[in-house]
Structures are given as C-alpha cells and as structure tokens.
Design an enzyme around this catalytic site. Structure first.
Site, PDB file in Angstrom:
ATOM      1  CE  LYS A  82      -8.515  -3.267   4.325  1.00 12.36           C
ATOM      2  NZ  LYS A  82      -7.688  -2.354   3.546  1.00 12.36           N
ATOM      3  CG  ASP A 102      -3.211   3.897   4.247  1.00 17.86           C
ATOM      4  OD1 ASP A 102      -4.212   3.832   4.721  1.00 17.86           O
ATOM      5  OD2 ASP A 102      -2.816   3.233   3.163  1.00 17.86           O
ATOM      6  CD1 TRP A 118      -2.121  -2.343   2.087  1.00 16.08           C
ATOM      7  CD2 TRP A 118      -2.891  -1.374   0.286  1.00 16.08           C
ATOM      8  NE1 TRP A 118      -3.060  -3.037   1.773  1.00 16.08           N
ATOM      9  CE2 TRP A 118      -3.661  -2.529   0.475  1.00 16.08           C
ATOM     10  CE3 TRP A 118      -3.244  -0.641  -1.225  1.00 16.08           C
ATOM     11  CZ2 TRP A 118      -4.671  -3.213  -0.344  1.00 16.08           C
ATOM     12  CZ3 TRP A 118      -4.366  -1.469  -1.953  1.00 16.08           C
ATOM     13  CH2 TRP A 118      -4.905  -2.482  -1.345  1.00 16.08           C
TER      14      TRP A 118
HETATM   15  C1  LIG Z   1      -7.160  -2.061   2.398  1.00 15.29           C
HETATM   16  C2  LIG Z   1      -6.046  -1.016   2.432  1.00 15.29           C
HETATM   17  C3  LIG Z   1      -5.751  -0.019   1.317  1.00 15.29           C
HETATM   18  C4  LIG Z   1      -6.940   0.225  -0.082  1.00 15.29           C
HETATM   19  O1  LIG Z   1      -8.212   0.601   0.489  1.00 15.29           O
HETATM   20  P1  LIG Z   1      -9.301   0.899  -0.738  1.00 15.29           P
HETATM   21  O2  LIG Z   1     -10.176   1.523   0.325  1.00 15.29           O
HETATM   22  O3  LIG Z   1      -9.584  -0.549  -0.888  1.00 15.29           O
HETATM   23  O4  LIG Z   1      -8.663   1.756  -1.696  1.00 15.29           O
HETATM   24  C5  LIG Z   1      -5.006   1.074   1.484  1.00 15.29           C
HETATM   25  N1  LIG Z   1      -4.148   1.112   2.616  1.00 15.29           N
HETATM   26  C6  LIG Z   1      -4.215  -0.004   3.604  1.00 15.29           C
HETATM   27  C7  LIG Z   1      -3.185   0.183   4.506  1.00 15.29           C
HETATM   28  C8  LIG Z   1      -5.338  -0.855   3.488  1.00 15.29           C
HETATM   29  O5  LIG Z   1      -5.109  -1.974   4.387  1.00 15.29           O
END
Ligand SMILES: *Cc1c(COP(=O)(O)O)cnc(C)c1O
Length: 359
Positions: free
Chosen positions: A192, A168, A101
């Site tokens: 998540k 993030d 990511w």
């Molecule tokens: C799942 C995830 C993403 C991607 O998220 P989307 O909403 O599918 O774009 C980005 N960063 C992390 C750390 C993730 O776990």
C-alpha cells in the site's frame, strides 16, 4: 498521456524508486548481475537489509527493545500470527471492529483466545471509527486498524489503552509521525505505502514474546525471524530492496514530518472539492475520521445517474483505480505517500469542470 494511479493496492510508488528498482533487475549496482539472481546471504543483499532496518529504526525513531522484521504471507497472515504469539488460550484480547480487515483479524484471533470486540461501526457500514470501547482490565492487548482502506476512515489520534496496542497499519504505515511506545506490535503489508506486494513489515516489542504456552511452528514464531535477522528462510529479496529504496526516499523528503505535511495538503485539496462541489459528497460521517490515504466519495442523490459518465471521463484523462471497493461503491481515490500533488489537482480540476458542464 500522463497517468494518475489512484489504486488502493498494490499502489503507486515514487517514480525515482521505480527507476532505480528497474535498473537493479538487469544490472544491480553496476556489478553486471541482476538482484533477482543473487544469494540472499551474499554481501549485496546483506547490505540492503541492514540499510532497510537502519532506515526503518531511524525514520520511526524506534526505541531499544523493538525489532524490525521482514516477513511474507501478507498482512492477512499477521491476523493469526499476532494472537498465536501473544495470546494464551483462556486469555482475553480486545479488538475494535472498524471494517472488513478488522473483522478478518477478529475471526482469526478467535482461534487462539477470548476475543472481546469492544466497539464496532459495522451497523453503520463502517462510516466512522468506533471510539466508545472500554478495554477490559485483563486484556493482553488492544487490536486496531489504523486506516480502513475500504471505507476511508483513519484514527487521527490513537486510542488510549492500558494494554499494548497491536495495530494493522497496512494502508497508512509511514504516512505520519507517531509515538511507537504504546505499541506492542505493528504490521503492514508493503504494497500500500512502501513497496511491491510480497513482504510484510512487523515491528514488535521483543519482551512480549515467549509468554505463550502453545507450541509455535518456526515459520510462525516471531522469535525465529528475530534470531535470524529475517533470514531464517529465503526472504522476498526484491520487495525488501524496493522498500529500502522507498525508505531512502522518505528520509530525503523530510522523514515522516515532511511526508505528513504533503499528505495533509493533498487530502485537504480533495476533501475541499468534495465538500463544495454540489455533485459529490464524502461517505465518512465524522469528518474527524476522514483518511488522508483513501478518500471515499459518491455522487449526490440528484446526480447519482452521472457516476458512470464521470468514471469514464476519469479513465479518458489517464486516471485509474478510482472505483470504490465493491462493498461500498462510488469512488475511492487512494493518495498514498508517493501520489504527487499534481495528480490530486488533476482529479479536482476534472471534478470541478464536470460540475460546470453537468451541474
Ligand atoms: C490490504 C490490507 C490488508 C490485506 O493485506 P494482504 O497483504 O493482502 O494480506 C490488511 N489490512 C489492511 C488495512 C489493508 O489495507
């Protein structure tokens, strides 16, 4: 049979939240209409988004100057939206490469400015958090990924940085208390640890905006959503509603301190079993970097042939979502906020029983 959902995302939500969310689909608040068919500008949704914002501010103890936004496009859109809004062409931003990511965030950011990758654990397949980076003096911000969902690593303590942090937090958002002040921008896909897929929470320090020269499309300009209270266009009303219910649940469970206490207990039970069971071993090389959200493990070399059999037994016992990410293999138990301790215990009991039978 009791089901135990260890999925990495979309992931488990509190049972009480799902029950209430289900009611809202057919009869929201007893008004005889579904929340899915109500105007996003009507009194019902206005009350929902106001409560969601107020709870978010309260739970995170947000100082003045920070805004809460409910956007779409997933965390992946934030990979480009953050640098687009914060970084001028010719300016530098520092990034730490702690996984797939983070790598995607780096790739997008390169479209907008100079990206200095100051640390990476890529060569070691991201089995630890690379902490040796030095933030350049002229960096506009430092981008990190607080929890690396695929590898099961997590920043236990956030790095010190003279530049504001851009983070993030998709897979450990609202899992522990932290000081917001070093952060310029936080983003998290809801699916998540907060709600259904479809909304992305952004927490942004407003004074960092409006400093880039490029022209920004309205839908990709944070200021559009600040001005319109996340209602510039039709927002994802249902994901925001369910997220609001989860925020209520977090508050009822002792806020972030209470949630963190439970998360630590759950993770300790599982890591303890991984460490003392001769059939299993963790994949994260530095124990200090072990994630409290995504617990990654494999079978030890001697027992590697039994992986399929163990997975089969997990499924037979109602445990799903345990396969490791395709790039890592093995097992990954995602034990987000909503995962009850009893489910973690069920997995540990099975691991221990399996070892007795096969070891
Ligand atoms: C799942 C995830 C993403 C991607 O998220 P989307 O909403 O599918 O774009 C980005 N960063 C992390 C750390 C993730 O776990």
């Amino acid at each position: 049979m009791k089901q135990h959902n260890f999925s990495a995302g979309p992931a488990i939500l509190p049972a009480s939240v799902l029950k209430e969310a289900a009611k809202a689909v057919t009869n929201y608040n007893g008004i005889g209409l579904s929340l899915l068919e109500l105007s996003h500008r009507g009194p019902e949704f206005t009350a929902i988004i106001e409560e969601a914002n107020a709870l978010m501010r309260e739970i995170l103890e947000l100082p003045d100057g920070y805004q809460v936004l409910w956007l779409t496009g997933g965390a992946s859109t934030q990979f480009c939206m953050a640098p687009m809004n914060l970084l001028n062409e010719g300016e530098t931003a520092a990034y730490i490469d702690s996984g797939v990511w983070a790598n995607k965030a780096i790739k997008e950011a390169k479209l907008f400015g100079n990206i200095d990758v100051i640390a990476s654990s890529k060569e070691q397949n991201y089995t630890f958090i690379p902490k040796n980076g030095k933030v350049p003096k002229d960096a506009k911000y430092l981008h990190i990924t607080s929890n690396n969902t695929i590898y099961g690593t997590q920043w236990a303590k956030f790095p010190k940085s003279s530049a504001p942090l851009v983070c993030d937090m998709s897979s450990d958002f609202l899992s522990r208390p932290f000081d917001v002040k070093p952060f310029g921008l936080i983003y998290a896909g809801a699916q998540k640890n907060l709600g259904p897929a479809g909304t992305t929470v952004v927490i942004v320090r407003e004074d960092l905006l409006g400093t880039v020269e490029r022209k920004l499309p309205s839908m990709l300009d944070y200021r559009t959503f600040i001005k319109e209270n996340s209602l510039y266009n039709t927002p994802p009303v249902y994901p925001i509603y369910v997220s609001m219910l989860t925020l209520r649940w977090i508050k009822k469970n002792g806020g972030l301190k209470g949630i963190q206490r439970k998360n630590k207990t759950k993770a300790a039970i599982l890591y303890n079993e991984i460490d003392q069971n001769p059939l299993f071993q963790g994949t994260v090389t530095d124990k200090a970097d072990r994630s409290l959200m995504n617990v990654c493990f494999v079978m030890t070399e001697k027992y590697a042939a039994l992986e399929k059999e163990f997975m089969h037994e997990c499924k037979a016992n109602g445990m799903s979502g345990l396969a490791g990410h395709r790039s890592v293999g093995g097992f990954r138990a995602s034990i987000y906020n909503a995962m009850p301790k009893s489910s973690v215990q069920a997995l540990v009991d099975l691991m221990s029983d399996f070892a007795k039978r096969k070891g």
